[in-house]
Design a protein around this motif. Structure first.
Motif, PDB file in Angstrom:
ATOM      1  N   GLY A 139       0.792  -1.219   0.000  1.00 54.56           N
ATOM      2  CA  GLY A 139       0.000   0.000   0.000  1.00 54.56           C
ATOM      3  C   GLY A 139       0.826   1.271   0.000  1.00 54.56           C
ATOM      4  N   THR A 140       2.131   1.154   0.236  1.00 54.87           N
ATOM      5  CA  THR A 140       2.952   2.363   0.258  1.00 54.87           C
ATOM      6  C   THR A 140       3.944   2.331  -0.900  1.00 54.87           C
ATOM      7  N   PRO A 141       4.331   3.500  -1.382  1.00 51.38           N
ATOM      8  CA  PRO A 141       5.286   3.526  -2.498  1.00 51.38           C
ATOM      9  C   PRO A 141       6.638   2.971  -2.059  1.00 51.38           C
ATOM     10  N   ILE A 197       9.434   3.894  -2.883  1.00 53.74           N
ATOM     11  CA  ILE A 197      10.409   4.961  -2.616  1.00 53.74           C
ATOM     12  C   ILE A 197      10.285   5.432  -1.166  1.00 53.74           C
ATOM     13  N   LEU A 239      12.398   5.218   4.329  1.00 57.20           N
ATOM     14  CA  LEU A 239      12.192   4.808   5.717  1.00 57.20           C
ATOM     15  C   LEU A 239      13.374   3.963   6.198  1.00 57.20           C
ATOM     16  N   TYR A 260      17.035   6.573   5.426  1.00 56.48           N
ATOM     17  CA  TYR A 260      17.133   7.742   6.296  1.00 56.48           C
ATOM     18  C   TYR A 260      16.561   7.457   7.677  1.00 56.48           C
ATOM     19  N   GLY A 261      15.417   6.724   7.702  1.00 57.69           N
ATOM     20  CA  GLY A 261      14.730   6.499   8.972  1.00 57.69           C
ATOM     21  C   GLY A 261      15.532   5.623   9.901  1.00 57.69           C
ATOM     22  N   SER A 297      18.856   6.929  11.097  1.00 60.67           N
ATOM     23  CA  SER A 297      18.942   7.970  12.123  1.00 60.67           C
ATOM     24  C   SER A 297      19.114   7.383  13.517  1.00 60.67           C
ATOM     25  N   LYS A 318       0.682   5.556  -5.804  1.00 61.39           N
ATOM     26  CA  LYS A 318       2.026   5.290  -5.303  1.00 61.39           C
ATOM     27  C   LYS A 318       3.074   5.960  -6.195  1.00 61.39           C
ATOM     28  N   ALA A 365       4.480   9.563  -5.725  1.00 60.92           N
ATOM     29  CA  ALA A 365       5.602   9.830  -4.818  1.00 60.92           C
ATOM     30  C   ALA A 365       6.884  10.106  -5.594  1.00 60.92           C
ATOM     31  N   LEU A 366       6.978   9.565  -6.829  1.00 57.21           N
ATOM     32  CA  LEU A 366       8.191   9.775  -7.615  1.00 57.21           C
ATOM     33  C   LEU A 366       8.356  11.230  -8.019  1.00 57.21           C
ATOM     34  N   SER A 424       8.083  13.724  -6.355  1.00 60.29           N
ATOM     35  CA  SER A 424       8.812  14.508  -5.351  1.00 60.29           C
ATOM     36  C   SER A 424      10.275  14.672  -5.761  1.00 60.29           C
ATOM     37  N   VAL A 425      10.781  13.732  -6.583  1.00 60.78           N
ATOM     38  CA  VAL A 425      12.186  13.784  -6.980  1.00 60.78           C
ATOM     39  C   VAL A 425      12.476  15.015  -7.840  1.00 60.78           C
ATOM     40  N   LEU A 445       5.774  13.010   0.182  1.00 58.64           N
ATOM     41  CA  LEU A 445       7.123  12.523   0.443  1.00 58.64           C
ATOM     42  C   LEU A 445       8.125  13.671   0.525  1.00 58.64           C
ATOM     43  N   ALA A 458      13.968  11.455  11.112  1.00 60.73           N
ATOM     44  CA  ALA A 458      13.611  10.861   9.821  1.00 60.73           C
ATOM     45  C   ALA A 458      12.636   9.709   9.978  1.00 60.73           C
ATOM     46  N   PHE A 459      12.865   8.868  10.991  1.00 62.10           N
ATOM     47  CA  PHE A 459      12.041   7.672  11.087  1.00 62.10           C
ATOM     48  C   PHE A 459      10.573   8.040  11.307  1.00 62.10           C
ATOM     49  N   PHE A 519       9.077   9.727   8.011  1.00 59.71           N
ATOM     50  CA  PHE A 519       8.834   8.825   6.881  1.00 59.71           C
ATOM     51  C   PHE A 519       7.792   7.771   7.231  1.00 59.71           C
ATOM     52  N   SER A 520       7.705   7.408   8.523  1.00 57.14           N
ATOM     53  CA  SER A 520       6.607   6.527   8.928  1.00 57.14           C
ATOM     54  C   SER A 520       5.274   7.221   8.700  1.00 57.14           C
ATOM     55  N   CYS A 568       4.381   7.006   5.119  1.00 50.94           N
ATOM     56  CA  CYS A 568       3.832   5.686   4.788  1.00 50.94           C
ATOM     57  C   CYS A 568       2.404   5.561   5.297  1.00 50.94           C
ATOM     58  N   PHE A 579       0.002   7.237   3.015  1.00 53.86           N
ATOM     59  CA  PHE A 579      -0.270   6.439   1.814  1.00 53.86           C
ATOM     60  C   PHE A 579      -1.182   5.263   2.137  1.00 53.86           C
TER      61      PHE A 579
END
Lengths: 276, 263
Positions: A111-113, A115, A120, A123-124, A127, B200, B203-204, B206-207, B214, B227-228, B231-232, B235, B238
């Motif tokens: 369900g998530t991209p 990328i 995650l 970088y995630g 960290s 999905k 999200a690309l 964003s590049v 994203l 970051a964690f 980015f969680s 997700c 999404f």
């Protein structure tokens, strides 16, 4: 009663009906012409902008990038295949914990991209350096390549688990009942009777998944892995030569088409006993 | 026109599920990193969410219509038209979406620059990331949609067309009134999967700098060094979109099947 005393002379076939020149044909020719013009335009552009020095310095780099892409994809497909087996059984299990755990896993990764998953992980998780240092895993999460491998493995495991589950469930119940009535143990009947039939069903989705992974792997270029896309981007940023992207496109198309045709041959070969 | 955009603006702020009057962040994230306004990242992420959804929604009709015509071309009697359509799908199903996006983004930029150059303009040209994303994602979506629609076309018996012509309907009306409603019903599950892929793939974009979910969470992650968490959150957003998609499509499929006989 009648007697035939004269054979009809063989005659030329009737003339083919003239096909009218329809709007459809005109449109088709125009569109083919557009494709042809685009192809010729790109070829002329490549010929005009041909620079042997550039070719010698960036050609091998693109090829080594292709090697990185293929290594990454084949490794993650392989590891993902191992990981997908328990997931697929979890999805088919009656145990609520196993079912929901694998269901949530599969839903998250489908369900998530990819990328976002890569970010995650790279970088995630990156960290948490002190914690990772403490357990001695920092060397793994420091490298973008390993992170990409991990993210892709986890991602493709979810997709492969669904493929495997669908294929196993597509085998009719009568097959396992027949095996049981012959006195085969569940393990043997699964390995010798259910799985071979399921894998034939799964063949085409597996091929599609590999192609999707090859295409999806282009995003590792963003986290500084120099795969085909990464090398292309680096070459473009140094030369400002737009053609680099066409070379990359050509390489990707070649790989995907080779795989697709290989899979068609493979499928025809493996299902030849099913032909009537 | 201004009044309409202002009203729309007010409506979207009012209904904003994150930072609106009834938003999640407004109520539960005050004082944290996700607070709305200048204090936190809530409003940036909310705007990113809006851009992701808008991009996908803006791409959908364009991709669907284009994919429909490509599917028609693939079923044509005319070999040259079929070949042209097949080249199209082979090309855009075989290229990575990211590469397509770059080719469209830089290609459009170079093309516009050359065009303006012939007109005598020499300044820098910047292509809108939203437009480039829409074109690239729409082209890819159309390639996949044409495959889905083509197989749906095969599920519709020839007799349906013949019955339409027998009733004296023109080709266009037969297509619109008889074939298309059945086609959509057959193609709905496949189109649902493609819509998920489209969401999905946004999200690309964003590049190339579009401030979508994203990108905004990425900026927040870089600034706050969390970051964690961020980015969680991306997700999670999404996943919410995926859940909403499956709800909407299960409703649509139920609705499309309401006239079918119960079995």
């Amino acid at each position: 009663m009648s007697v035939t005393d004269r054979l009809i002379e063989p005659q030329a076939p009737p003339p083919e009906a003239a096909k009218p020149y329809t709007a459809e044909r005109l449109l088709g020719r125009i569109l083919l012409g557009v494709w042809l013009a685009a192809g010729v335009g790109i070829a002329i552009g490549a010929a005009q902008g041909w620079d042997t020095e550039k070719f010698v310095s960036y050609g091998p780099k693109l090829l080594s990038g292709l090697g990185v892409t293929l290594t990454l994809v084949s490794l993650s497909i392989l590891f993902g295949a191992f990981l997908s087996v328990p997931l697929a059984f979890g999805r088919m299990s009656r145990n609520p914990i196993a079912f929901w755990a694998s269901y949530v896993y599969v839903y998250f990764f489908r369900g998530t991209p990819i990328i976002a998953q890569l970010f995650l992980v790279y970088y995630g998780l990156g960290s948490f350096r002190p914690e990772l240092d403490a357990v001695g895993l920092w060397w793994f999460f420091r490298e973008a390549w390993y992170c990409a491998l991990l993210a892709f493995t986890l991602n493709t495991a979810a997709y492969q688990a669904e493929i495997l589950r669908g294929a196993i469930e597509s085998v009719p119940r009568g097959q396992s009942e027949g095996a049981a009535s012959l006195g085969l143990s569940p393990r043997i009947s699964f390995l010798k009777i259910i799985l071979p039939q399921a894998l034939i069903v799964a063949l085409r989705p597996y091929g599609n998944e590999i192609i999707l992974m090859i295409k999806g792997s282009a995003i590792v270029a963003i986290v500084t892995v120099f795969d085909l896309m990464g090398e292309t981007r680096r070459a473009f940023s140094r030369t400002f030569d737009y053609q680099m992207y066409f070379w990359a496109a050509l390489l990707y198309l070649m790989i995907v088409e080779i795989l697709r045709n290989l899979w068609t041959v493979l499928e025809r070969r493996l299902t030849r006993h099913l032909k009537r | 026109m201004d009044a309409i955009t202002a009203a729309l603006e007010r409506l979207t702020t009012l209904l904003d599920p994150f930072c609106g009057p009834a938003g999640v962040f407004t109520w539960f994230a005050g004082g944290s990193l996700l607070a709305c306004g200048d204090a936190g990242w809530g409003d940036e992420i909310a705007s990113g969410f809006k851009i992701t959804v808008f991009l996908a929604l803006a791409t959908l009709p364009f991709g669907l219509v284009f994919g429909f015509f490509v599917a028609l071309a693939k079923r044509s009697q005319e070999p040259s038209l079929r070949r042209a359509a097949n080249i199209y799908t082979t090309l855009f199903r075989g290229l990575p979406e990211l590469l397509t996006l770059f080719i469209v983004y830089y290609g459009l930029q170079i093309m516009v620059q050359r065009f303006l150059g012939t007109l005598g303009y020499q300044g820098p040209v910047e292509i809108n990331a939203f437009a480039a994303g829409m074109v690239a994602l729409g082209v890819v979506f159309a390639a996949y949609a044409s495959e889905v629609l083509e197989s749906a076309f095969n599920a519709i018996p020839l007799g349906q067309y013949e019955a339409g012509y027998a009733l004296g309907l023109s080709r266009g009306r037969t297509m619109r009134l008889i074939v298309l409603p059945q086609l959509l019903r057959v193609a709905l599950p496949g189109l649902g999967n493609l819509w998920m892929e489209l969401l999905k793939n946004t999200a690309l974009v964003s590049v190339i700098g579009l401030p979508d979910i994203l990108r905004q969470t990425g900026i927040a992650a870089r600034v706050t060094k969390r970051a964690f968490e961020f980015f969680s959150l991306a997700c999670l957003l999404f996943i919410i979109l995926a859940l909403a998609t499956s709800l909407v499509f299960s409703y649509l499929e139920r609705r499309a099947r309401r006239s079918e006989a119960m079995r």
